[in-house]
Design a protein around this motif. Structure first.
Motif, PDB file in Angstrom:
ATOM      1  N   ASN A 153       4.699   9.185 -12.756  1.00 25.81           N
ATOM      2  CA  ASN A 153       4.612   8.316 -13.925  1.00 25.81           C
ATOM      3  C   ASN A 153       3.827   7.028 -13.688  1.00 25.81           C
ATOM      4  OD1 ASN A 153       6.129   9.988 -15.636  1.00 25.81           O
ATOM      5  ND2 ASN A 153       8.047   9.243 -14.751  1.00 25.81           N
ATOM      6  N   TYR A 154       3.407   6.790 -12.440  1.00 30.74           N
ATOM      7  CA  TYR A 154       2.696   5.539 -12.172  1.00 30.74           C
ATOM      8  C   TYR A 154       1.707   5.762 -11.042  1.00 30.74           C
ATOM      9  CZ  TYR A 154       1.713   0.652 -11.149  1.00 30.74           C
ATOM     10  OH  TYR A 154       1.076  -0.540 -10.948  1.00 30.74           O
ATOM     11  N   SER A 155       0.566   5.160 -11.164  1.00 30.61           N
ATOM     12  CA  SER A 155      -0.394   5.145 -10.058  1.00 30.61           C
ATOM     13  C   SER A 155      -1.135   3.822 -10.079  1.00 30.61           C
ATOM     14  CB  SER A 155      -1.390   6.308 -10.187  1.00 30.61           C
ATOM     15  OG  SER A 155      -2.140   6.186 -11.386  1.00 30.61           O
ATOM     16  N   SER A 156      -1.695   3.477  -8.937  1.00 33.39           N
ATOM     17  CA  SER A 156      -2.395   2.203  -8.816  1.00 33.39           C
ATOM     18  C   SER A 156      -3.686   2.234  -9.626  1.00 33.39           C
ATOM     19  CB  SER A 156      -2.716   1.924  -7.346  1.00 33.39           C
ATOM     20  OG  SER A 156      -3.550   0.779  -7.235  1.00 33.39           O
ATOM     21  N   PRO A 157      -4.032   1.135 -10.285  1.00 32.67           N
ATOM     22  CA  PRO A 157      -5.312   1.100 -11.009  1.00 32.67           C
ATOM     23  C   PRO A 157      -6.511   1.191 -10.082  1.00 32.67           C
ATOM     24  CG  PRO A 157      -4.296  -1.085 -10.971  1.00 32.67           C
ATOM     25  CD  PRO A 157      -3.272  -0.127 -10.426  1.00 32.67           C
ATOM     26  N   THR A 158      -6.299   0.964  -8.787  1.00 26.71           N
ATOM     27  CA  THR A 158      -7.397   1.081  -7.817  1.00 26.71           C
ATOM     28  C   THR A 158      -7.113   2.243  -6.883  1.00 26.71           C
ATOM     29  OG1 THR A 158      -6.313  -0.459  -6.303  1.00 26.71           O
ATOM     30  CG2 THR A 158      -7.859  -1.384  -7.911  1.00 26.71           C
ATOM     31  N   SER A 159      -8.169   2.891  -6.424  1.00 30.05           N
ATOM     32  CA  SER A 159      -8.026   4.026  -5.519  1.00 30.05           C
ATOM     33  C   SER A 159      -7.841   3.536  -4.088  1.00 30.05           C
ATOM     34  CB  SER A 159      -9.264   4.924  -5.601  1.00 30.05           C
ATOM     35  OG  SER A 159      -9.422   5.435  -6.901  1.00 30.05           O
ATOM     36  N   GLY A 213       1.867  -1.625  -6.621  1.00 29.94           N
ATOM     37  CA  GLY A 213       2.666  -1.482  -7.833  1.00 29.94           C
ATOM     38  C   GLY A 213       4.120  -1.170  -7.541  1.00 29.94           C
ATOM     39  N   PHE A 214       4.854  -0.953  -8.621  1.00 32.95           N
ATOM     40  CA  PHE A 214       6.291  -0.730  -8.547  1.00 32.95           C
ATOM     41  C   PHE A 214       6.618   0.667  -9.070  1.00 32.95           C
ATOM     42  CE2 PHE A 214       5.951  -5.379  -9.807  1.00 32.95           C
ATOM     43  CZ  PHE A 214       5.826  -5.796  -8.491  1.00 32.95           C
ATOM     44  N   GLY A 215       7.880   1.025  -8.938  1.00 32.02           N
ATOM     45  CA  GLY A 215       8.374   2.274  -9.536  1.00 32.02           C
ATOM     46  C   GLY A 215       8.084   3.492  -8.690  1.00 32.02           C
ATOM     47  N   GLY A 216       8.459   4.611  -9.202  1.00 35.40           N
ATOM     48  CA  GLY A 216       8.198   5.849  -8.482  1.00 35.40           C
ATOM     49  C   GLY A 216       8.997   7.022  -8.995  1.00 35.40           C
ATOM     50  N   SER A 217       8.634   7.608 -10.133  1.00 35.49           N
ATOM     51  CA  SER A 217       9.311   8.788 -10.669  1.00 35.49           C
ATOM     52  C   SER A 217       8.260   9.768 -11.169  1.00 35.49           C
ATOM     53  CB  SER A 217      10.271   8.410 -11.807  1.00 35.49           C
ATOM     54  OG  SER A 217       9.557   7.874 -12.902  1.00 35.49           O
ATOM     55  N   ALA A 218       8.713  10.974 -11.524  1.00 36.79           N
ATOM     56  CA  ALA A 218       7.780  12.006 -11.981  1.00 36.79           C
ATOM     57  C   ALA A 218       8.467  12.895 -13.007  1.00 36.79           C
ATOM     58  CB  ALA A 218       7.287  12.850 -10.805  1.00 36.79           C
ATOM     59  N   ASN A 219       7.665  13.422 -13.948  1.00 37.54           N
ATOM     60  CA  ASN A 219       8.116  14.465 -14.862  1.00 37.54           C
ATOM     61  C   ASN A 219       7.722  15.807 -14.275  1.00 37.54           C
ATOM     62  OD1 ASN A 219       9.101  12.640 -16.822  1.00 37.54           O
ATOM     63  ND2 ASN A 219       7.026  12.347 -17.610  1.00 37.54           N
ATOM     64  N   ASN A 230       0.832  -1.202   0.000  1.00 40.85           N
ATOM     65  CA  ASN A 230       0.000   0.000   0.000  1.00 40.85           C
ATOM     66  C   ASN A 230       0.871   1.259   0.000  1.00 40.85           C
ATOM     67  OD1 ASN A 230      -2.765  -1.030   0.089  1.00 40.85           O
ATOM     68  ND2 ASN A 230      -2.108  -1.915   2.050  1.00 40.85           N
ATOM     69  N   ARG A 231       1.723   1.334  -0.976  1.00 43.88           N
ATOM     70  CA  ARG A 231       2.739   2.385  -0.976  1.00 43.88           C
ATOM     71  C   ARG A 231       2.246   3.611  -1.755  1.00 43.88           C
ATOM     72  NH1 ARG A 231       7.846   3.467  -3.717  1.00 43.88           N
ATOM     73  NH2 ARG A 231       7.322   1.927  -5.292  1.00 43.88           N
ATOM     74  N   TYR A 232       2.789   4.771  -1.393  1.00 43.89           N
ATOM     75  CA  TYR A 232       2.580   6.001  -2.169  1.00 43.89           C
ATOM     76  C   TYR A 232       3.952   6.636  -2.391  1.00 43.89           C
ATOM     77  CZ  TYR A 232       3.654   9.009   1.803  1.00 43.89           C
ATOM     78  OH  TYR A 232       4.307   9.653   2.825  1.00 43.89           O
ATOM     79  N   ILE A 233       4.015   7.545  -3.384  1.00 46.18           N
ATOM     80  CA  ILE A 233       5.223   8.336  -3.620  1.00 46.18           C
ATOM     81  C   ILE A 233       4.806   9.790  -3.754  1.00 46.18           C
ATOM     82  CG2 ILE A 233       5.215   8.124  -6.149  1.00 46.18           C
ATOM     83  CD1 ILE A 233       8.333   7.821  -5.871  1.00 46.18           C
TER      84      ILE A 233
END
Length: 668
Positions: A163-169, A219-225, A138-141
């Motif tokens: 660049n990534y978010s969970s498909p579920t809220s 999910g995985f990852g964690g970057s932003a533009n 249950n991670r956030y960035i």
């Protein structure tokens, strides 16, 4: 022994990776980063059960960075790694080493389709961690961006797009946990997952912070533009140059939001996703490499817009000329003069701005005061151009626009009295508005040599001799038209009998003689109340005035055609009287000029040859021109050829002889 060695290598590996990361040319964050690992705090739930990998650290209360604000900003770059999942630290550290990647900030300036106006200006870059494949958590960035005070005033907005978010809220429990976790650090912003906004950090500068987050779930990852939008001129603020204190701070954090510790949880669910917070600081070294940003600001925001401002005003003035200065109220000469003046002022203003910009770029010392210089230069230039005007043509005007120098050339001292022509044609220009009759007179003052010797010369015009300072009737004008608005150009060849000749006595002393010629107009204006002398209306064949105008135009065109080696063409483009006058004037001037030019060239060549071989014998007595090429069966041609040959031979001989011992110069 082998086991201990592997452990040492595994502990050194994160340090080696970080070292490579921060000195690699592909990464532009400042070199020094404070790397901190927070130890396990010994917390044990009341039931004594510690499930691996499910605890949510409240790292916002950490105080290891002494100058950190409540918003988690600092003047020092840092990585803070947090353990989670129980007392065994290797649950965290053996599975994750914090690596924060980023791209170099790129400055972008977008112009409209006409390349005249700036649409947008921005910095853009990417920052975040690479994908980390681990269990559910249950991670956030989260990302936070702020600028130093000198840059903050130039920022319109900042866009942060994870660049990534969970498909579920996230459910309400997770959402509530996030709100409680970050609420005390984000000022007046309402904490909420999958959202963004801004708040004011509680640091001494009360800087504005832009924030955005993304719920990653399992999910995985964690970057932003990240895009930093700069203000445009129409927003009332133009971007300024960067200085040594300019900085952009980028904060990134990730944490688990596991709701509760459940003794019955499946032990295979381990929150191995990284838990960290990190700060990176862009300095001018990264933001303004080789002064590229300052150069773009100078060119795109300052120099080019102010040059465009000047050009736009010039084009507007040029476009309005037909309405502002209509003909015949204003002449083309006046309009051309107006265009020349505003064009010079436009070019002067643009050159000042361009040269000042180039000087600053060359020095590398970018100073914001240049913006005011550009603005003042543009405003002053526009004021000068707007202030230019023309006076309407007066009801009556007559003036001498130009007169020639009178040059009688280099002459041999004569052994008898001699008459000498001018060595080149004369052109006099008169501006006439509603003066139907006028006379142009010429008088030549006393000529003296450099030694003070006077030249005892007289002058001949139309077979009449005139003394020094005596007025000679050079040209008479008579036009019966009611409305006169013209520039009269009076052309005379050296051998024309109505042009001035010098009479030089044999007793003349050698010397270079100079003096002053005076041109005088006497005139009568048109009577504004009625007809001042008739007109040519109703006469299909034209009038004597038409013939006179045609003759004058034919003379001028004939001379021009002869000098330009054009074919003979005596066809006029007016009525019958005009065409007759044109043909007569053209024929006389064309043939005379052609013969004069030919005679001058032949005489000059012969004189050059004779002079070169004369040695010290002086000028041969009784020298004369050879007119064998000058008859041609035409009296006018012969007359012009002889005159040209005489002048050409004289000048050629003098040049060939290359001596001034027996020569003198008299002229004006």
């Amino acid at each position: 022994m082998l086991k201990k060695l592997l452990k040492k290598i595994s502990l050194l590996l994160p340090l080696i990776l970080l070292y490579i990361l921060f000195i690699s040319p592909n990464h532009v964050f400042a070199d020094y980063v404070d790397n901190i690992k927070i130890p396990y705090d010994g917390y044990v739930p009341p039931d004594g059960y510690i499930a691996p990998g499910v605890r949510t650290p409240n790292f916002y209360q950490n105080g290891d960075i002494s100058d950190m604000t409540m918003g988690r900003f600092s003047n020092t770059q840092y990585n803070i790694s947090y353990p989670y999942g129980g007392p065994s630290e290797n649950v965290m550290y053996s599975n994750f080493s914090l690596t924060l990647n980023n791209s170099a900030p790129q400055y972008n300036s977008i112009m409209d389709k006409d390349n005249n106006n700036i649409i947008s200006q921005s910095f853009s870059y990417n920052v975040g961690t690479p994908n980390v494949k681990a269990g559910a958590a249950n991670r956030y960035i989260e990302f936070r961006v702020k600028a130093s005070p000198d840059l903050e005033q130039d920022i319109s907005s900042i866009t942060i797009k994870p660049n990534y978010s969970s498909p579920t809220s996230p459910d309400s429990i997770i959402e509530h946990k996030y709100e409680n976790l970050v609420g005390s650090t984000v000022g007046n912003w309402n904490p909420s997952l999958n959202s963004g906004g801004s708040f004011y950090d509680n640091d001494p500068n009360h800087g504005k912070v832009f924030i955005s987050n993304s719920y990653l779930g399992f999910g995985f990852g964690g970057s932003a533009n990240i895009t930093i939008h700069l203000k445009k001129p129409e927003e009332g603020k133009m971007a300024k140059f960067m200085n040594s204190n300019s900085k952009i701070y980028t904060y990134s954090a990730s944490n688990t939001l596991y709701p509760d510790v459940d003794p019955k949880i499946d032990s295979s669910i381990r929150a191995y996703h990284p838990v960290y917070e990190a700060l990176r600081i862009f300095t001018p070294k990264e933001l303004n490499r080789n002064n590229n940003y300052n150069h773009q600001i100078l060119e795109d925001e300052m120099k080019d817009p102010y040059i465009k401002k000047i050009k736009d005003e010039y084009n507007k003035l040029f476009h309005h000329i037909p309405n502002k200065f209509p003909k015949p109220k204003f002449t083309q000469d006046q309009i051309n003069d107006y265009i020349n003046r505003i064009t010079k002022e436009r070019d002067d203003g643009i050159n000042i701005i361009t040269n000042e910009a180039h000087a600053m770029e060359k020095s590398g010392n970018y100073d914001n005061s240049i913006f005011n210089d550009f603005e003042n230069t543009a405003d002053d230039t526009i004021k000068k151009m707007d202030g230019e005007n023309l006076e309407p043509i007066p009801k009556n005007l007559i003036q001498i626009k130009s007169v020639p120098d009178l040059d009688f050339g280099n002459r041999f001292i004569p052994d008898t009295d001699k008459k000498y022509n001018l060595i080149k044609p004369t052109e006099v220009s008169i501006r006439d508005v509603n003066y139907p009759t006028w006379n142009l007179n010429l008088s030549i003052g006393k000529l003296t040599s450099k030694d003070g010797n006077p030249l005892n010369a007289s002058y001949t015009m139309n077979n009449t001799e005139y003394r020094t300072n005596e007025s000679m009737p050079y040209y008479s004008y008579n036009n019966n038209s009611k409305d006169i608005n013209d520039t009269i150009n009076i052309h005379k060849d050296p051998y024309d009998k109505d042009n001035v000749r010098m009479n030089l006595p044999y007793s003349t002393l050698p010397g270079d003689y100079n003096g002053v010629a005076t041109w005088n107009l006497s005139y009568t204006p048109t009577n504004s109340g009625g007809d001042s002398g008739g007109s040519s209306s109703g006469d299909s064949g034209g009038s004597s005035n038409d013939y006179q105008q045609g003759y004058k135009d034919g003379q001028n065109t004939g001379v021009a055609d002869a000098n330009g080696n054009m074919n003979y063409n005596d066809k006029g483009s007016g009525n019958q009287s005009y065409n007759q006058g044109y043909k007569a004037g053209y024929s006389k001037s064309y043939n005379a000029r052609k013969s004069y030019n030919q005679g001058y060239a032949d005489g000059q060549a012969k004189g050059q040859s004779d002079g070169s071989s004369a040695g010290n014998l002086g000028v041969p007595s009784g020298w004369h021109y050879d007119d064998s090429g000058g008859n041609n069966g035409n009296l006018e041609y012969s007359k012009g050829y002889k005159a040209g040959y005489s002048n050409g031979y004289s000048n050629g001989y003098n040049n060939g002889y290359n001596s001034s011992s027996n020569s003198s110069s008299s002229g004006y």
